[in-house]
Design an enzyme around this catalytic site. Structure first.
Site, short mmCIF file in Angstrom:
data_model
loop_
_atom_site.label_atom_id
_atom_site.label_comp_id
_atom_site.label_asym_id
_atom_site.label_seq_id
_atom_site.Cartn_x
_atom_site.Cartn_y
_atom_site.Cartn_z
N GLU A 121 -6.27 1.15 -1.78
CA GLU A 121 -5.05 0.67 -2.47
C GLU A 121 -5.22 0.83 -3.99
OE1 GLU A 121 -2.58 -0.04 -0.47
OE2 GLU A 121 -3.61 -0.52 1.42
N HIS A 124 -0.97 5.31 8.45
CA HIS A 124 -0.65 4.56 9.68
C HIS A 124 -0.87 5.43 10.91
CE1 HIS A 124 2.07 1.66 7.26
NE2 HIS A 124 0.86 1.16 7.41
N ARG A 139 10.14 -0.22 -4.35
CA ARG A 139 8.97 -0.82 -3.71
C ARG A 139 8.37 0.10 -2.65
NH1 ARG A 139 8.03 -7.24 -2.01
NH2 ARG A 139 5.95 -6.93 -1.15
N LYS A 170 5.37 -10.95 0.97
CA LYS A 170 5.52 -10.63 2.40
C LYS A 170 4.54 -11.46 3.20
CE LYS A 170 6.97 -5.79 2.29
NZ LYS A 170 6.57 -4.44 2.72
N HIS A 198 0.63 5.98 3.03
CA HIS A 198 0.67 5.07 4.18
C HIS A 198 1.30 5.68 5.44
CE1 HIS A 198 -0.78 2.06 1.48
NE2 HIS A 198 -0.74 1.12 2.40
#
Ligand SMILES: NC(=O)c1ccc[n+]([C@@H]2O[C@H](COP(=O)([O-])OP(=O)(O)OC[C@H]3O[C@@H](n4cnc5c(N)ncnc54)[C@H](O)[C@@H]3O)[C@@H](O)[C@H]2O)c1
Ligand SMILES: [Zn+2]
Length: 370
Positions: free
Chosen positions: A190, A257, A246, A148, A253
């Protein structure tokens, strides 16, 4: 001459040539030989940021002979460099330097540099060679893997971009010693996520070694980073374009976020928000009775050893605002908020969650307030 040992991890992403991630300590001297093997031209453009280039650019340069034409460019440190304006100024610089299609762009820095330089490599002359040399923990285990690339738009983060795989990734763990502790902890957000996704043995490794990991002991660092890379590589192999599995990488998250946005990215950085988001996921999973016994205690215990806290207590009104932010997030379909729930270490599932349960989960975070 004695070469430092190097590990190789092969990556097979969909619709792209396979490539390798090289991992080790003090391994930058191997870069010229590895580039020779790729049969790229001798033109190199290094894109970096001052905190990284001031410390390490000479290490990248030194091993290259005079036949290589290397140009370097620092962008301003920080997220604001992932912009169309900065990208445009780099295109100009590449054109003015006669940079050709078979040249190699090296992204030398954290995730910001990786996303920006990757986007430039994907678009300049419809695609030049890209090499990631990630230097932050987050970049080493996350943003340099999976292809990405992208920049931000004034209306939102990461809105402009593409999937573009590098020719190789060179991950030198020794540079992590100079990373700010806050940035290191962000990377650990992470790491914990991968620990939960990967399964019992990796999670146990984290539990047994969390003190050494926080102390940045090189051997354990390398082992952990290798496991995280392998975990992401496997998920990307199965689902390169994020149509299914994925999305499990979004564990923590959706909450994270919302917290990042709420605290306007200043008081809480991404990885810290992810750690708190994982705590929320644990609570949601407990309240929905999908979480296996004992798992809550293990995850809460591990995260409580990592220095991270909520910048301030959240009252009911503030939690409502957080829910509004979540509602606007792209993970909402049919008006319902979807999050990744945890069944067990190594087993997660995505599902819609009622607002009342989300509220309760945010409430638990108050135990982690400063
Ligand atoms: N492409 C992806 O799949 C993906 C995944 C996750 C995050 N991201 C993106 O990554 C970015 C965040 O990356 P990040 O956390 O690495 O931030 P960053 O690139 O801003 O790096 C964090 C800070 O550490 C400094 N730094 C990096 N390496 C250092 C070193 N070895 N020594 C001293 N200082 C060093 C940087 O200069 C910066 O100040 C965001 O833009 C995010 O959107 C992308
Ligand atoms: Zn993340």
């Amino acid at each position: 001459m004695n070469m430092p040992p190097i590990k190789t991890i092969r990556v097979h992403a969909d619709k792209a040539d396979p490539y390798k991630i090289y991992l080790g300590h003090n391994i930058y001297s191997r870069l010229p030989a590895l580039l020779e093997d790729l049969k790229v031209s001798k033109q190199i453009a290094v894109i970096s940021v001052p905190p990284v280039s001031n410390l390490y650019l000479s290490k990248i340069f030194e091993p290259f002979g005079a036949e290589w034409q290397i140009i370097t460019r620092d962008v301003k440190d920080g997220e604001q460099s992932k912009s169309g304006d900065v990208a445009s100024s780099i295109y100009t610089w590449l054109i003015e330097n006669g940079f050709e299609r078979n040249g190699t762009i090296i992204a030398f820095g954290g995730g910001v540099v990786g996303d920006l330089a990757g986007f430039i490599a994907a678009t300049y002359l419809r695609g030049t060679n890209l090499v990631h040399v990630p230097t932050s923990l987050l970049a080493q285990i996350d943003s340099s893997i999976g292809g990405k690339v992208g920049i931000n738009h004034s209306l939102g983060k990461n809105l402009i971009g593409s999937f573009y795989q590098p020719k190789l990734v060179m991950t030198d763990v020794s540079v992590l010693q100079t990373l700010d502790m806050v940035e290191y902890i962000c990377g650990l957000g992470e790491v914990v996520k991968y620990g939960i996704l990967a399964g019992p043995s990796f999670f146990q490794l984290l539990e047994d070694n969390i003190a050494e990991i926080l102390d940045r002991k090189p051997e354990i660092q390398e082992e952990i980073i290798e496991q995280c890379i392998r975990q992401k590589v496997e998920i990307v192999r199965q689902d390169t374009f994020e149509t299914g599995i994925r999305s499990s990488l979004n564990l923590g998250h959706t909450f994270g976020h919302a917290l990042e946005t709420y605290f306007s990215y200043q008081e809480l950085k991404h990885g810290q928000a992810v750690l708190l988001g994982i705590l929320c996921s644990v609570q949601v999973s407990r309240l929905m009775r999908i979480l296996q016994e004992g798992t809550e205690r293990r995850i809460m215990n591990l995260i409580s050893k990592i220095p991270v806290s909520l910048p301030g207590k959240l009252d009911d009104k503030e939690i409502d605002r957080l829910l509004d932010i979540m509602q606007r997030d792209k993970k909402v379909s049919d008006g319902k908020i979807h999050v990744i729930g945890i069944e067990n270490i190594g087993k997660v599932q995505k599902g819609a969650v009622e607002k009342e349960i989300l509220k309760k989960a945010f409430n638990i975070l108050n135990e982690f307030a400063e």
